[in-house]
Scaffold this motif. Structure first.
Motif, short mmCIF file in Angstrom:
data_model
loop_
_atom_site.label_atom_id
_atom_site.label_comp_id
_atom_site.label_asym_id
_atom_site.label_seq_id
_atom_site.Cartn_x
_atom_site.Cartn_y
_atom_site.Cartn_z
N UNK A 28 47.12 50.73 27.30
CA UNK A 28 47.91 49.54 27.68
C UNK A 28 47.71 49.21 29.16
N UNK A 29 47.75 50.23 30.02
CA UNK A 29 47.57 50.00 31.45
C UNK A 29 46.19 49.43 31.75
N UNK A 30 45.17 49.96 31.10
CA UNK A 30 43.81 49.48 31.35
C UNK A 30 43.63 48.05 30.82
N UNK A 31 44.27 47.74 29.69
CA UNK A 31 44.19 46.37 29.18
C UNK A 31 44.86 45.40 30.14
N UNK A 32 46.02 45.79 30.67
CA UNK A 32 46.71 44.94 31.65
C UNK A 32 45.85 44.77 32.90
N UNK A 33 45.22 45.87 33.33
CA UNK A 33 44.35 45.78 34.51
C UNK A 33 43.17 44.86 34.24
N UNK A 34 42.56 45.01 33.07
CA UNK A 34 41.42 44.16 32.71
C UNK A 34 41.80 42.68 32.68
N UNK A 35 42.96 42.38 32.10
CA UNK A 35 43.40 40.98 32.01
C UNK A 35 43.68 40.40 33.39
N UNK A 36 44.30 41.20 34.27
CA UNK A 36 44.59 40.71 35.63
C UNK A 36 43.30 40.56 36.43
N UNK A 37 42.38 41.49 36.25
CA UNK A 37 41.07 41.35 36.92
C UNK A 37 40.36 40.09 36.46
N UNK A 38 40.42 39.81 35.17
CA UNK A 38 39.79 38.60 34.65
C UNK A 38 40.41 37.35 35.23
N UNK A 39 41.74 37.36 35.34
CA UNK A 39 42.43 36.18 35.90
C UNK A 39 42.00 35.94 37.34
N UNK A 40 42.03 37.01 38.15
CA UNK A 40 41.64 36.87 39.55
C UNK A 40 40.15 36.55 39.69
N UNK A 41 39.34 37.11 38.79
CA UNK A 41 37.90 36.83 38.82
C UNK A 41 37.64 35.35 38.57
N UNK A 42 38.33 34.76 37.58
CA UNK A 42 38.13 33.35 37.28
C UNK A 42 38.59 32.46 38.43
N UNK A 43 39.68 32.86 39.11
CA UNK A 43 40.13 32.11 40.28
C UNK A 43 39.05 32.15 41.37
N UNK A 44 38.46 33.33 41.57
CA UNK A 44 37.41 33.46 42.58
C UNK A 44 36.16 32.65 42.20
N UNK A 45 35.82 32.64 40.93
CA UNK A 45 34.65 31.87 40.49
C UNK A 45 34.85 30.38 40.75
N UNK A 46 36.04 29.89 40.46
CA UNK A 46 36.31 28.47 40.71
C UNK A 46 36.27 28.16 42.21
N UNK A 47 36.86 29.06 43.01
CA UNK A 47 36.82 28.86 44.46
C UNK A 47 35.38 28.94 44.97
N UNK A 48 34.61 29.87 44.41
CA UNK A 48 33.22 30.04 44.82
C UNK A 48 32.41 28.77 44.56
N UNK A 49 32.62 28.18 43.39
CA UNK A 49 31.89 26.96 43.05
C UNK A 49 32.24 25.81 43.99
N UNK A 50 33.54 25.67 44.29
CA UNK A 50 33.96 24.60 45.19
C UNK A 50 33.41 24.81 46.60
N UNK A 51 33.45 26.06 47.08
CA UNK A 51 32.93 26.35 48.41
C UNK A 51 31.43 26.13 48.49
N UNK A 52 30.71 26.54 47.43
CA UNK A 52 29.25 26.37 47.44
C UNK A 52 28.89 24.88 47.52
N UNK A 53 29.59 24.06 46.77
CA UNK A 53 29.32 22.62 46.83
C UNK A 53 29.62 22.07 48.22
N UNK A 54 30.72 22.53 48.82
CA UNK A 54 31.10 22.06 50.15
C UNK A 54 30.08 22.50 51.20
#
Length: 220
Positions: A28-54
């Protein structure tokens, strides 16, 4: 089938039950960690795309201004103007922990806070397009550093997500099912042994009663 290496004892059963509880909590702990990592990873990917374009837009704009400035100035004057930079930038790197992942953090400081210190030349013999090009590069520096942070953080978090995913799958599809099968196997064996013991005891009791009955008939 349960592993043939499992000893069908009560001590082993207790040990496996504790292992199952620990594995279930860890899953359960590892699943929660994986889900939170995925959420933060997707936020970073979106920020990365916006920054790269800028950043790419800023570099493109600076290059255009440099081309226009070069067209309106002699190569000697342009080289002389850019030969010795006036401003100095000091870069410091550190780390911050995000869900057990050490991601980089870059901080920079300039020698002076004066915006005009980015121009290493006088304005008398240079064009305004050169000023715009230098200013464009200076303005995108913070975004370039943040882009470097995001890209490295994405790489590190992707590796951690993959590692966590493998652990979750190992617990979910191998360790927990195998432990449950072993618990079931030992429980069945213990129940079978208990029934066999009860049957033997009942037979012994019947034999003793029968023998006592014969003793009475013989008058002993």
């Amino acid at each position: 089938m349960a592993s043939t290496q499992v000893n069908p004892t009560r001590m082993e059963l207790t040990k496996l039950k504790k292992k199952l509880v620990t594995a279930t909590k860890g899953h359960k702990l590892l699943k929660d960690k994986r889900d939170e990592l995925m959420r933060q990873f997707m936020d970073l990917v979106r920020e990365n795309m916006a920054l790269r374009q800028k950043v790419e837009a800023g570099i493109l704009s600076a290059n255009k201004n440099f081309v226009i400035a070069r067209a309106g100035m002699s190569e000697e004057i342009l080289n002389t103007a850019l030969m010795a930079p006036k401003q100095e930038v000091y870069l410091e790197g550190s780390k911050k922990n995000v869900m057990s992942v050490d991601v980089p953090v870059f901080e920079y400081k300039t020698r002076t806070a004066d915006d005009n210190d980015i121009y290493s030349y006088g304005f008398a013999f240079t064009s305004g397009d050169l000023d715009d090009a230098v200013k464009s590069l200076a303005d995108i520096l913070p975004d370039m550093l943040r882009l470097a942070e995001c890209e490295k953080a994405c790489q590190l978090m992707a590796a951690e997500i993959e590692k966590t995913r493998r652990r979750v799958n190992a617990l979910e599809h191998v360790i927990i099912p195998e432990t449950r099968k072993n618990i079931k196997y030992i429980t069945m064996k213990l129940d079978e042994n208990e029934r066999s013991t009860q049957i033997r005891l009942m037979k012994v009791k019947d034999m003793m009663l029968e023998e006592a009955h014969h003793y009475k008939e013989r008058g002993y």
